[in-house]
Scaffold this active site. Sequence first.
Site, PDB file in Angstrom:
ATOM      1  N   GLU A  49     -62.926  25.322 -49.536  1.00  0.00           N
ATOM      2  CA  GLU A  49     -61.479  25.221 -49.328  1.00  0.00           C
ATOM      3  C   GLU A  49     -61.016  23.759 -49.262  1.00  0.00           C
ATOM      4  O   GLU A  49     -59.995  23.403 -49.818  1.00  0.00           O
ATOM      5  CB  GLU A  49     -61.135  25.962 -48.018  1.00  0.00           C
ATOM      6  CG  GLU A  49     -59.676  25.931 -47.620  1.00  0.00           C
ATOM      7  CD  GLU A  49     -58.863  27.018 -48.289  1.00  0.00           C
ATOM      8  OE1 GLU A  49     -59.398  27.659 -49.214  1.00  0.00           O
ATOM      9  OE2 GLU A  49     -57.710  27.212 -47.890  1.00  0.00           O
ATOM     10  N   ASP A  50     -61.786  22.930 -48.580  1.00  0.00           N
ATOM     11  CA  ASP A  50     -61.281  21.595 -48.231  1.00  0.00           C
ATOM     12  C   ASP A  50     -62.011  20.420 -48.861  1.00  0.00           C
ATOM     13  O   ASP A  50     -61.655  19.282 -48.624  1.00  0.00           O
ATOM     14  CB  ASP A  50     -61.333  21.405 -46.704  1.00  0.00           C
ATOM     15  CG  ASP A  50     -60.385  22.353 -45.989  1.00  0.00           C
ATOM     16  OD1 ASP A  50     -59.442  22.830 -46.640  1.00  0.00           O
ATOM     17  OD2 ASP A  50     -60.593  22.604 -44.791  1.00  0.00           O
TER      18      ASP A  50
END
Length: 711
Positions: free
Chosen positions: A76-77
């Site tokens: 996600e990051d």
Amino acid sequence: MLRQYELVERVKRYDPGADEDALNRAYVFSMQAHGSQTRESGDPYFSHPVEVAGILCEKKLDCDSIITGLLHDTVEDTVATIADIRDLFGNDIARLVDGVTKLSQIESLSDRAKQAENFRKLLLAMSQDIRVLLVKQADRLHNMRTLKFIRNDARRNRIARETMEIYAPLAERIGIRDWKDELEDLSFMELQPDARSSITKRLAFLRESGGDIVGRVSSELIRTLAEKGIEAKVSGREKTPYSVWRKMRRKHIVFEQLSDIMAFRVIVGRVEDCYQALGVIHGHYRVVPGRFKDYVSVPKPNEYRSLHTTVIGPENQRVEIQIRTPEMHEVAELGVAAHWQFKQDAATDGKQYRWLRGLLEILEHAEAPEELLENTKLEMFSDQVYCFSPMGEIKELPRGATPVDFAYAVHTEIGDTCVGVKINGEEAPLRTVLKNGDQVEILTSADQTPSPTWESFVITGKARACIRRFVRSLEREQYVRLGREIVEKAFRRDHRDYTDAAVRGLLPKFHCRTMDDLFQAVGQGQFTGRDVLVTAYPESNGGVDPANRMVLRNGKDDKGEFAVPIHGLIPGMAVHLGACCHPLPGEQIVGISSTGKGLTIHTTDCDTLENFVNAPEQWVDVHWEANAEEEGGHIGRLLVTLANRPGSLAALTGVIGRGQGNITNLKINERAVDFFEMQIDVEVSSVDHLTDIIAGLRADPAVGQVERERG
Ligand code: MN
């Protein structure tokens, strides 16, 4: 922050067989992926996944879950991808990380406040593996523990509200009570700081003034029961500030009135003992009326069983007492998870989290996610699918639903005017089956009307009913229009002016109530135009037989003055183009009216017409409307013999394409050594257009014979 060796050691303590190497690699991979990212607290971002892994570790979860905890934010990051994770940690972990990532992504889509229940169901439906849900819960727990560092007030508030509405109830549902209590308390702290602090202070005051009141009440309860020969385990606890608050709100009472801030649990051996213990307690202490509930004989829907009562206890305090057997207790504490344990006869190692053991065993031996769903009975809502509108609203649809079902679920008008759909930002066919978490944007056009073909793939009752209703009214409209044309032409052929007035009086003779009913009946072939004419003017001979008109028309002596106009577009329900001859605009045509089927259009040289030679009343004189060619979409069917050598198919499609023909179907009828014969459907605007394409094909050396296929 938990150090690498500490984490590994902790896991090994309860799972000596854990894959130490994989844990170490995950730790390092996550640290490197998050690099210099920081949290709002100023801590390195990497501290977050490590703490999440630590929380999972406290629940003695399996090694894959711990690794997933470490990796859960990398996709996600950071620049890491699921493919990277798969390469380094294998399929199972990649699947788990992907699951957690997807849950995080749908979070940002939803306006949750109004639809908590659906959102919870969506989370359950999407976490096919319960470990995905457990990692997500641990993630949320750590984010709540560090919530105070978030500077944006609105964001902090939103996260707390969402935790209260979604994650705390989920933790309760999967039976992890301490997570539920902590999530609630942390949210409460953010949402109602004043209420929480006054309740906490009051609880502390009562605790100090009363000393170890919980302990004293417990031992007195044990003694009282023992005197009557009942052996019981008693435990007491103070209610959490949030549960006190909830009770205050629900019962509209102030804190001073809320005296039962303690709850005691009496655990006895057998079901009979529960009622016996209840009798002893009611006999010994004053009962607070209206508080007794028997969930043993009538369990709650989630299978919770216990006797509940409230009495004025040993120290003149109201105390709430729950009486149950050990088995009921496990169900109460562990929720559905307890069922796994009871299924596992061998799972009697007496450890605190043995239910998770049981769960992990099921996970290991489950062959397919479906089987897991079966086993866990986690109400995974596998019959439903949850999709988002562009505004973040969640729609619950039955599994197998399509964008058209979605459109009708939003609003009838959206369904009626839908022309296309974007699923997750990409255009997709309307018959696409929707998946959990899909974001569905329906494209509409005011000109659009429901298509009868939708009925073949929609699955919701509402969509089907709307489409049917529309199709039926459209059908009637078309039959009425066709019938009116037929009647008017019949009058004109007899050199009479058609007027409604001349016909209205005849309605009873045709057993019709309205003019439209009569026209519909004519359109459907129940009566002919001549029937109506002759009824109105018995002296009329009914005009020239339309079959004869057809012959005249071959001589092109009229401009369709007496003929019913046929729209170029595939006409729909009242009018069909013959599948035998595929008539094209520009060709001579005739209509055959048959009861219940409306009008079928044939070319005047179609062999099928021979079947109707003795039924002149079924013939309807028709002609193409002037703009029929522009509307396009007509299919011409060709029979082509093609040389069996490289490049000949390309040559064929090239000729058709350059001629602006669109191939809609292609079928090989016969394949020989030196040629094959194929049938090709080409979309053209008129017979001339098709003729041009045929000529082009004949000119190509790769093509042997070309014929228009008929019949
Ligand atoms: Mn996270």
